[in-house]
Design an enzyme around this catalytic site. Structure first.
Site, mmCIF file in Angstrom:
data_model
loop_
_atom_site.group_PDB
_atom_site.id
_atom_site.type_symbol
_atom_site.label_atom_id
_atom_site.label_comp_id
_atom_site.label_asym_id
_atom_site.label_seq_id
_atom_site.Cartn_x
_atom_site.Cartn_y
_atom_site.Cartn_z
ATOM 1 N N GLU A 7 0.809 -1.213 0.000
ATOM 2 C CA GLU A 7 0.000 0.000 0.000
ATOM 3 C C GLU A 7 0.841 1.261 0.000
ATOM 4 O O GLU A 7 0.429 2.294 -0.545
ATOM 5 C CB GLU A 7 -0.944 0.012 1.210
ATOM 6 C CG GLU A 7 -2.173 -0.846 1.036
ATOM 7 C CD GLU A 7 -3.254 -0.553 2.058
ATOM 8 O OE1 GLU A 7 -4.378 -1.064 1.864
ATOM 9 O OE2 GLU A 7 -2.999 0.170 3.029
ATOM 10 N N HIS A 51 10.619 -25.425 1.035
ATOM 11 C CA HIS A 51 10.177 -26.646 0.356
ATOM 12 C C HIS A 51 9.057 -26.366 -0.634
ATOM 13 O O HIS A 51 8.421 -27.304 -1.119
ATOM 14 C CB HIS A 51 9.723 -27.675 1.403
ATOM 15 C CG HIS A 51 10.812 -28.089 2.328
ATOM 16 N ND1 HIS A 51 11.582 -29.210 2.132
ATOM 17 C CD2 HIS A 51 11.294 -27.503 3.463
ATOM 18 C CE1 HIS A 51 12.474 -29.316 3.105
ATOM 19 N NE2 HIS A 51 12.316 -28.291 3.929
ATOM 20 N N LYS A 89 -13.373 -0.206 -4.133
ATOM 21 C CA LYS A 89 -14.450 -0.013 -3.160
ATOM 22 C C LYS A 89 -15.660 0.658 -3.803
ATOM 23 O O LYS A 89 -16.813 0.306 -3.512
ATOM 24 C CB LYS A 89 -13.950 0.820 -1.981
ATOM 25 C CG LYS A 89 -13.031 0.070 -1.035
ATOM 26 C CD LYS A 89 -12.674 0.932 0.168
ATOM 27 C CE LYS A 89 -11.790 0.181 1.140
ATOM 28 N NZ LYS A 89 -11.432 1.005 2.318
#
Length: 463
Positions: A310, A339, A448
């Site tokens: 951000e 791994h 949003k």
């Protein structure tokens, strides 16, 4: 580089190698680095970010000593918040983004995965802890309701549930939806109390708290969500689970006072920010893997991913030019992801650096029998953990891959506060180097708007 022998920053694989940033790169950036140093000095003095808006995170280490970010009344309430927690059976922290990630990190580091399996005495009187509002998925929320119902049946009475809801606006969809659902669904088998952390004056949550005379803390102006863990957002939660907030802030203060110089060679945060900026700008580093070693710090990687993404992922510089700056944040954990992800880190595109995090003094000692090339003996697992980190670091270097390693002396509130605040500063300095606003998040607002419109359209269609 070291900060009072409590936090070590190893930059050997980020500077001076044939495949890394060069000393001459930093020499060419000297003026820019000095400008970045002056920029943060000005920010500290004025409390204003590059666009003139309030940016007050440098006051966080002193929050309990000043009345800048918190009132005297709130300080008193904060210092007694543990009493509120101990009157509850269950604490549910409701929030998303910076209102969730930092608190999840505190819980994971200082409580651990088996906290809710302990009895109350083993938890020193503190409640069981759950999280909600960090995702829109209803399945997890309903499972939480079922768990509270089971607790109620087991206790033979209604559970005392403290809902800690953290939302500056009070309208963020995920936490507001979780709050509405829980307050309805828990009524048959829970006695609910509410504690809010929200905007000082405006917003639906503040109005609701005032109208119903509920205890309420403030999200301070000038503190963005991703910088908020050392504000009321994190300090209240820390008190509710028994974490020493004065130690947390003391660690941050140590780093703040060690990293004020405008000269990079005297300021570890500015120096590391300069190396990462050069790596991105000149050497094509497009991703940063944050890789703490050990399960305890697993969620630190998630917290840092938000801070990095951000803050630095910006389309425009301060002059309005399109630059598309930033690095893709990738949270990993050692040794688990050695791994799974290390193959790509080791032999994939040379466009990433790895930021290792480790701990000098392990909280636990356990040795296990080992056999290597015919030699047998008991080996401490914390030795193997650090050996795995160094092996990863050395293997990456052998392939010409950039990395740096930060090591804290041990895991305490002091050291976690220091580590968080150190990254606050590196991000702020790098934002100044890149001439971007590291303190806003305009891209988050784009989705949003679309989301809210889609929900509104659904309501209209289904009336």
């Amino acid at each position: 580089m070291t900060i009072q022998n409590e936090l070590d920053i190893d930059i050997r694989n980020l500077l001076g190698q044939a495949w890394s940033v060069k000393a001459e790169d930093l020499s060419a950036m000297a003026g820019l680095m000095e400008k970045a140093g002056r920029s943060l000095t000005k920010l500290r003095e004025s409390g204003k970010g590059p666009d003139g808006s309030d940016v007050l995170f440098p006051r966080l280490p002193y929050i309990l000593d000043e009345d800048v970010l918190i009132t005297e009344e709130e300080k008193e309430s904060l210092l007694h918040a543990d009493e509120l927690a101990k009157s509850a059976d269950i604490l549910i922290s409701i929030g998303i983004g910076g209102s969730y990630l930092g608190n999840q990190m505190l819980f994971d580091v200082f409580c651990g995965p088996y906290w809710n399996m302990m009895d109350r005495e083993e938890r020193n009187g503190f409640p069981k802890v759950f999280f909600a509002g960090q995702n829109m998925d209803p399945h997890g929320l309903l499972q939480l309701v079922e768990e509270v119902e089971r607790e109620s049946r087991h206790a033979g009475r209604k559970c005392r549930v403290l809902l800690l809801v953290i939302s500056k606006s009070g309208t963020t969809i995920e936490p507001s939806s979780a709050l509405k659902a829980l307050r309805t669904l828990l009524i048959p088998f829970a006695d609910i109390s509410l504690l809010a952390i929200t905007d000082r004056e405006k917003g639906s949550l503040r109005r609701y708290a005032n109208e119903n005379h509920l205890p309420c803390f403030t999200v301070p102006d000038g503190i963005g969500g991703r910088f908020s863990e050392l504000s009321q957002v994190g300090l209240v939660f820390a008190r509710l689970i028994g974490v020493d907030i004065k130690d947390l802030l003391s660690g941050a203060r140590m780093v703040e006072e060690a990293c004020r110089s405008e000269k990079a060679e005297e300021n570890p945060a500015l120096f590391l920010a300069s190396l990462k900026y050069a790596a991105s700008r000149k050497y094509g580093i497009a991703a940063e893997i944050i890789m703490p070693y050990g399960d305890t710090l697993r969620s630190f990687g998630w917290w840092y991913a938000q801070l990095l993404g951000e803050s630095l992922g910006k389309k425009y510089d301060m002059a309005g030019h399109v630059i598309h700056y930033g690095r893709i944040p990738v949270a990993a954990v050692g040794t688990t992801d050695m791994h799974s992800l290390t193959q790509e880190h080791q032999q994939g595109a040379k466009n990433k650096l790895v930021q290792f995090i480790s701990v000098k003094e392990s909280r636990s000692r356990l040795s296990v029998p080992c056999e290597e090339s015919g030699e047998t003996g008991d080996v401490p697992m914390d030795f193997m953990l650090e050996s795995a980190r160094k092996a990863n670091e050395q293997a990456l270097a052998a392939e010409g891959r950039m990395s740096c390693a930060i090591k804290i002396r041990k895991i305490t509130p002091f050291h976690l506060g220091a580590l968080m605040y150190f990254f606050f500063l590196t991000i702020a300095y790098e934002g100044a180097l890149a001439d971007i606003n590291a303190f806003d998040q305009p891209g988050v607002e784009d989705y949003k708007k679309i989301l809210h419109q889609d929900i509104r359209d659904y309501i209209v269609r289904n009336k």
